[in-house]
Structure formats: structure tokens, C-alpha cells
Design an enzyme around this catalytic site. Sequence first.
Site, mmCIF file in Angstrom:
data_model
loop_
_atom_site.group_PDB
_atom_site.id
_atom_site.type_symbol
_atom_site.label_atom_id
_atom_site.label_comp_id
_atom_site.label_asym_id
_atom_site.label_seq_id
_atom_site.Cartn_x
_atom_site.Cartn_y
_atom_site.Cartn_z
ATOM 1 N N CYS A 45 -2.049 -2.495 -4.272
ATOM 2 C CA CYS A 45 -2.540 -1.457 -5.182
ATOM 3 C C CYS A 45 -1.476 -0.376 -5.406
ATOM 4 O O CYS A 45 -0.412 -0.407 -4.809
ATOM 5 C CB CYS A 45 -3.797 -0.815 -4.608
ATOM 6 S SG CYS A 45 -5.199 -1.953 -4.495
ATOM 7 N N HIS A 60 -5.675 4.040 -6.576
ATOM 8 C CA HIS A 60 -6.650 4.692 -5.705
ATOM 9 C C HIS A 60 -6.044 5.812 -4.886
ATOM 10 O O HIS A 60 -4.824 5.994 -4.861
ATOM 11 C CB HIS A 60 -7.356 3.679 -4.803
ATOM 12 C CG HIS A 60 -6.472 2.927 -3.855
ATOM 13 N ND1 HIS A 60 -5.778 3.521 -2.829
ATOM 14 C CD2 HIS A 60 -6.197 1.606 -3.774
ATOM 15 C CE1 HIS A 60 -5.122 2.595 -2.145
ATOM 16 N NE2 HIS A 60 -5.347 1.426 -2.713
#
EC number: 2.-.-.-
Length: 170
Positions: free
Chosen positions: A145, A122
Amino acid sequence: MRFLRIILVVLAGLALTACSSKFKTYNGPEITSVQVQKANRKMYLLHNTKVIKSYDIGLGGVPVGAKEFEGDLKTPEGVYYISHRNPNSRYHLSLGISYPNDQDRAHAALAGKAPGGDIMIHGGPPRKANGKPRKVSGPDWTAGCIAVTDDEIERIYAMVKPGTPIVILP
């Protein structure tokens, strides 16, 4: 003359609007796999064995070691695939990673814990109400992430399709 000026202003406005879209297009070679090297903080987009693009990345707050359990702040290690695209991500745009797999779930279950999930590639941190980016503490700030800049995730989002394998190395 005035009519021509109005037309030019309208065309300029349309051009700026088109440039500001977070949805880019990509017309290059198909990205056949993604490789993440956690130790080097690098991500590579490949067409077969040829690197098409590389990016510097941020990882989970505890970057060494494979993700085992929910809340451990580690980024997974292993072979996964891009599961989906999220155009409405809190992190500008995101690509889902298929963690946890069956092996990850079994490992966590043996310890009586949840494996965690919702692992993504992301963009930057969510913005504050005033539109400014939130501060992050160091290069490894996610909950597990893989983070890139907003501009970079726009390009990656256009290049990488769901189903693409992703290999995350220590």
C-alpha cells in the site's frame, strides 16, 4: 455567573469534540488526479496540472519494481483509480486503489499465481490494545500500500473522491 460558566464549559466540550473528528471537510479545487512517484516517496494531489498538495509516503516492504503477485510486498505501478473509501479501516482511514486490473490479473495468471489485491492509500499502522501506534521498520513498511500519517489521510480522504485516477510511477 455559575450558569454562564456551565454554558462555556459545554460549548468548549462541543468544540473539542468537533475538532477530534477524523472526518474533515474540503472546499478547495476538485482533485482530478493523484500521482505517486515511488522513487521520490512522494504523492501529489492535482487539479488538472496544478499540484494542490504533496505528501511524503511509505510504500511496500519491497519498494522497487511493480507489484506482480500476492505477497511480493511491492506497490503497483500503472494507471488505476480510487475505487472506494473505507471509514472503518484498520489503518485509521483508507482509499482503495483499483489494483489488480485486467492486465495485472493476466500477468499473474501466466505465472500461475494470484495478483494480490486490497491495495490502499492509508494512515499509519494499526494501534496496539493500549492505544499506542505499532512500530514500523523503516519508511517502507506496508504489504504494498501507500502510507501517510493519520492526520494526512484525514485530509486526503476529504479531498479525493472515488473514481479519481491515480498514476503510480516507478
